[in-house]
Design a protein around this motif. Structure first.
Motif, PDB file in Angstrom:
ATOM      1  N   TYR A  87       0.492 -15.226  10.674  1.00 46.35           N
ATOM      2  CA  TYR A  87      -0.128 -16.498  10.286  1.00 46.35           C
ATOM      3  C   TYR A  87       0.900 -17.282   9.467  1.00 46.35           C
ATOM      4  O   TYR A  87       1.243 -16.888   8.351  1.00 46.35           O
ATOM      5  CB  TYR A  87      -1.395 -16.244   9.471  1.00 46.35           C
ATOM      6  CG  TYR A  87      -2.428 -15.467  10.244  1.00 46.35           C
ATOM      7  CD1 TYR A  87      -3.143 -16.077  11.271  1.00 46.35           C
ATOM      8  CD2 TYR A  87      -2.680 -14.129   9.990  1.00 46.35           C
ATOM      9  CE1 TYR A  87      -4.084 -15.374  12.010  1.00 46.35           C
ATOM     10  CE2 TYR A  87      -3.616 -13.414  10.722  1.00 46.35           C
ATOM     11  CZ  TYR A  87      -4.309 -14.045  11.731  1.00 46.35           C
ATOM     12  OH  TYR A  87      -5.232 -13.344  12.464  1.00 46.35           O
ATOM     13  N   GLN A  88       1.341 -18.380  10.056  1.00 47.15           N
ATOM     14  CA  GLN A  88       2.442 -19.131   9.445  1.00 47.15           C
ATOM     15  C   GLN A  88       2.050 -19.791   8.128  1.00 47.15           C
ATOM     16  O   GLN A  88       2.907 -20.025   7.277  1.00 47.15           O
ATOM     17  CB  GLN A  88       2.907 -20.250  10.396  1.00 47.15           C
ATOM     18  CG  GLN A  88       3.049 -19.841  11.838  1.00 47.15           C
ATOM     19  CD  GLN A  88       4.462 -19.474  12.216  1.00 47.15           C
ATOM     20  OE1 GLN A  88       5.404 -19.838  11.527  1.00 47.15           O
ATOM     21  NE2 GLN A  88       4.623 -18.750  13.298  1.00 47.15           N
ATOM     22  N   HIS A  89       0.768 -20.103   7.962  1.00 44.99           N
ATOM     23  CA  HIS A  89       0.356 -20.815   6.748  1.00 44.99           C
ATOM     24  C   HIS A  89       0.141 -19.867   5.572  1.00 44.99           C
ATOM     25  O   HIS A  89      -0.080 -20.310   4.453  1.00 44.99           O
ATOM     26  CB  HIS A  89      -0.903 -21.647   7.007  1.00 44.99           C
ATOM     27  CG  HIS A  89      -2.108 -20.804   7.289  1.00 44.99           C
ATOM     28  ND1 HIS A  89      -2.287 -20.150   8.486  1.00 44.99           N
ATOM     29  CD2 HIS A  89      -3.175 -20.485   6.529  1.00 44.99           C
ATOM     30  CE1 HIS A  89      -3.429 -19.484   8.449  1.00 44.99           C
ATOM     31  NE2 HIS A  89      -3.982 -19.665   7.270  1.00 44.99           N
ATOM     32  N   LEU A  90       0.180 -18.565   5.841  1.00 45.61           N
ATOM     33  CA  LEU A  90       0.044 -17.593   4.751  1.00 45.61           C
ATOM     34  C   LEU A  90       1.433 -17.083   4.375  1.00 45.61           C
ATOM     35  O   LEU A  90       2.361 -17.135   5.185  1.00 45.61           O
ATOM     36  CB  LEU A  90      -0.816 -16.407   5.201  1.00 45.61           C
ATOM     37  CG  LEU A  90      -2.256 -16.694   5.620  1.00 45.61           C
ATOM     38  CD1 LEU A  90      -2.942 -15.399   6.034  1.00 45.61           C
ATOM     39  CD2 LEU A  90      -3.042 -17.351   4.504  1.00 45.61           C
TER      40      LEU A  90
END
Lengths: 298, 265
Positions: A87-90
């Motif tokens: 998950y790129q946003h985490l």
């Protein structure tokens, strides 16, 4: 055996991508699953993880049938398929904490894994900002989180620079030292030949070879390498004298090795017929060429 | 059950910093704040109106906007956002290779989408009640304090929530199967516009079309009754709500059947 498949087949519509595959992966091994792109490696791996339903055949992992023991078996497997799923946003750590939550693993294990893959310093950076190598290492940390007995890695070094490749190799060696089994796919034999204990070579969905690295070396027949001033004439001369030629290039030719005496005989024959011999010796093909030969022969 | 709860918690953990999650807080806050500001600024024209009228006019700003376009569009967005997070990260393969049943993974994801929608509707109810009463306090000429319709408001928003579940199931399945933005959103948008047209033209079978159900739910909310004019009752379980619930349950199970059979990319 950690993995044993029998007659495993899979088709996408009319196209059969895996044909009657019978894999045998012993415990504690690093099993290199090799084949060119599109040979059916990822499809096979997805069947081993129950992501694809096998058309025919059976899969046993840890000596249990995969279909009827799915959850119990998956508890003991860590996997990294194709590109790491992140998950790129985490942040890197949040990615691990999320998986740890699902696997009911504590935060200490998360920190240990960050340490193992050398991402502690970048733990709180968004994973979207990671380099490809860091993403791949995070993917491996995710795969190792549940302390699996079997680690399944699909082309883990794809797109990595030489340093990244070495790091991943070192990680795999470390994991096997802890008594785990690693099943790693690659389209390059050179990738795995230094660390693999066992090799399976697949092409067009069919298993072309399976055995230890030593078995692979053993089928690698030696050749006589002959360098002359005129390869074509030399090749014709040898053929007329009933000597097989396996390869002719501008500056050299190859013929199967029979005995030392034969090397002397060939040398004499060439010299007596006016061909200058620059060099003649016994050689093994490198494994990469052998791998290419095996995959081409299909 | 444990797998379901773990997956549900993980859904929250993953989305807690995304618009998908915050949307369900921002949307009711923005609309009720807008309604609050509108009434506050124009308080003169609302002064000394009966309390019931004030409450109806105030809450209809939220109900009207949600009932027509916003609720279907928001539902489409919620269904898209909970699935898109996996498409974008390419994580379906890891979700389905976890030692958790496929049923728990699928069920928890759907339940989380439902939770977001329910949270949104609950906030609408609370904020309408809260802002209404606040208006009554800071502008005493607005007689909000004279009338109470907390129960009715809660019922209407609950009815709206139920009426959106058909859309939620359909869009959830579409967003799960298609990884791109345009297909599920485009189809959903066209269906919503169709639904609005059907419902506004009073087509007699509009209640059968899921995308028309939120609007149909608003239209069917007042129980026909011959009582005193200052009392009315909310009819929660109307035909359109039943159809929405049936569609939701059927599509949910069909979706699971497809997920079970489908290869994970």
């Amino acid at each position: 055996m950690v993995i044993r498949t029998q007659g495993l087949s899979f088709s996408f519509g009319n196209q059969q991508v895996v044909r009657s595959l019978s894999l045998e992966v012993p415990a504690g091994s690093i099993y290199g699953f090799l084949g060119p792109n599109g040979a059916g490696k990822t499809t096979t791996i997805k069947m081993l993880l129950n992501l694809l339903q096998a058309g025919e055949g059976s899969i046993q992992i840890f000596d249990k049938d995969l279909q009827s023991n799915r959850i119990e078996i998956l508890k003991q497997i860590g996997s990294l398929i194709e590109q790491p799923a992140i998950y790129q946003h985490l942040t890197g750590k949040e990615n691990l904490l999320n998986r740890a939550m699902l696997l009911q693993v504590g935060e200490k294990r998360v920190n240990d894994m960050l340490n193992l893959v050398q991402l502690t310093a970048a733990a709180n950076k968004k994973a979207g900002q990671y380099s490809l190598g860091m993403k791949q290492r995070l993917g491996i940390a995710l795969a190792l989180l549940n302390d699996p007995k079997l680690l399944v890695l699909d082309e883990p070094t794809n797109g990595l620079d030489p340093n990244g490749i070495i790091e991943i190799h070192e990680l795999m060696m470390r994991v096997v030292k802890e008594g785990k089994t690693v099943f790693v796919s690659s389209h390059l034999l050179s990738e795995v030949e230094k660390m693999a204990t066992h090799v399976g070579i697949i092409n067009n969905g069919k298993l072309m070879f399976q055995g230890t690295i030593q078995d692979l070396q053993n089928i690698n027949q030696p050749h006589i390498y002959i360098e002359t001033d005129n390869s074509a004439d030399a090749a014709n001369l040898l053929k007329r004298n009933h000597i097989d030629i396996t390869e002719v290039e501008n500056d050299y030719l190859l013929t199967p090795f029979v005995s030392k005496q034969q090397i002397g005989d060939i040398n004499n024959l060439l010299v007596q017929n006016g061909i200058t011999v620059f060099g003649i010796n016994k050689q093994h093909k490198d494994l990469e060429r052998l791998f290419l030969d095996i995959t081409k022969s299909n | 059950m444990k797998g379901f709860l773990l997956s549900f918690r993980s859904e929250f953990y993953k989305t807690r910093k995304t618009l998908g999650f915050w949307g369900s807080i921002i949307l009711p806050l923005a609309i009720t704040l807008l309604a609050f500001t509108a009434i506050y600024v124009k308080s003169n024209s609302f002064a000394n109106k009966p309390g019931m009228m004030l409450w109806i006019q105030f809450s209809m700003i939220s109900l009207g906007s949600m009932g027509t376009l916003l609720l279907p569009i928001y539902t489409i967005f919620v269904a898209y956002s909970v699935n898109n997070i996996e498409h974008k990260a390419d994580t379906w393969k890891t979700l389905f290779s976890l030692p958790i049943s496929r049923w728990a993974v699928y069920g928890a994801k759907y339940a989380y989408a439902f939770f977001l929608l329910a949270m949104c509707m609950s906030l609408f109810t609370l904020l309408n009640i809260g802002f209404g009463n606040l208006l009554g306090v800071i502008k005493p000429e607005l007689k909000f304090g004279e009338y109470h319709m907390e129960k009715e408001l809660a019922q209407v928003f609950f009815k709206l929530l139920l009426s959106a579940l058909g859309i939620l199931s359909i869009q959830f399945l579409l967003s799960l199967l298609w990884s791109d933005f345009l297909k599920p959103m485009g189809l959903g948008f066209i269906a919503t516009v169709t639904g609005v047209i059907l419902a506004t033209n009073n087509w007699e079978y509009a209640y059968l079309f899921p995308y028309a159900q939120p609007m149909a739910a608003i239209k069917s909310m007042i129980k026909n009754q011959r009582g005193p004019a200052d009392k009315f009752e909310i009819n929660v379980f109307t035909q359109d709500v039943y159809v929405s619930l049936i569609v939701a349950v059927v599509v949910f199970f069909v979706g699971y059947y497809i997920v079970q059979k489908r290869s994970v990319k």
